[in-house]
Design a protein around this motif. Structure first.
Motif, PDB file in Angstrom:
ATOM      1  N   ASP A  29      41.061  46.979  42.455  1.00 18.50           N
ATOM      2  CA  ASP A  29      39.989  47.706  43.132  1.00 18.50           C
ATOM      3  C   ASP A  29      39.943  47.137  44.549  1.00 18.50           C
ATOM      4  O   ASP A  29      39.750  45.937  44.733  1.00 18.50           O
ATOM      5  N   ASP A  31      37.823  47.420  47.081  1.00 14.80           N
ATOM      6  CA  ASP A  31      36.575  46.820  47.547  1.00 14.80           C
ATOM      7  C   ASP A  31      36.458  45.393  47.019  1.00 14.80           C
ATOM      8  O   ASP A  31      36.061  44.473  47.739  1.00 14.80           O
ATOM      9  N   GLU A  32      36.806  45.208  45.759  1.00 11.74           N
ATOM     10  CA  GLU A  32      36.782  43.876  45.157  1.00 11.74           C
ATOM     11  C   GLU A  32      37.812  42.954  45.831  1.00 11.74           C
ATOM     12  O   GLU A  32      37.539  41.787  46.079  1.00 11.74           O
ATOM     13  N   THR A  33      38.973  43.501  46.134  1.00  9.95           N
ATOM     14  CA  THR A  33      40.006  42.711  46.792  1.00  9.95           C
ATOM     15  C   THR A  33      39.529  42.239  48.162  1.00  9.95           C
ATOM     16  O   THR A  33      39.737  41.083  48.534  1.00  9.95           O
ATOM     17  N   THR A  35      36.463  41.700  49.072  1.00 14.92           N
ATOM     18  CA  THR A  35      35.483  40.644  48.815  1.00 14.92           C
ATOM     19  C   THR A  35      36.185  39.321  48.536  1.00 14.92           C
ATOM     20  O   THR A  35      35.794  38.274  49.053  1.00 14.92           O
ATOM     21  N   LYS A  36      37.259  39.352  47.750  1.00 12.25           N
ATOM     22  CA  LYS A  36      37.991  38.122  47.427  1.00 12.25           C
ATOM     23  C   LYS A  36      38.612  37.505  48.678  1.00 12.25           C
ATOM     24  O   LYS A  36      38.601  36.273  48.838  1.00 12.25           O
TER      25      LYS A  36
END
Length: 117
Positions: A29, A31-33, A35-36
């Motif tokens: 995902d 968006d999650e990437t 954030t990471k």
């Protein structure tokens, strides 16, 4: 020699920022990437960020056209660049794709990108 640490959780990403020369994550995902990658940078990480992407085509045969469309139309390369990833790696071995077909897919992508095959 460089030490790249694979990390998926905030705790392990922050550890990678402290002790590694970079970190590797998986883009399931975007968006999650993103954030990471921010977690890594916020923890002081300045090394190489590698994002693995796994092209998955449920119920769809993987053809060179399907593959290049997924990589270019879905903008995986653009998303990786916008997320401040230094490298993007394609993982073709998680869905059964025989080696000759993997070569065909990568050559088709290279041709679309104007790279030598």
């Amino acid at each position: 020699m460089a030490l790249f640490i694979g990390a998926l959780t905030r705790h392990t990403i922050e550890r990678a920022a402290r002790i590694g020369d970079g970190f590797i994550t998986v883009a399931l995902d975007w968006d999650e990437t993103l954030t990471k990658i921010w977690w890594y940078q916020d923890a002081g990480g300045t090394g190489t960020v590698v994002v693995n992407t796994i092209p998955a085509y449920p119920g769809t045969p993987i053809t060179p056209a399907t593959f290049t469309d997924a990589m270019l139309t879905d903008l995986d390369l653009d998303r990786a660049a916008k997320a401040d990833a230094d490298e993007m790696h394609l993982t073709l071995n998680l869905k059964p794709v025989d080696p000759d077909s993997q070569v065909e897919l990568l050559e088709a992508l290279a041709a679309k990108l104007g790279l030598p095959s």
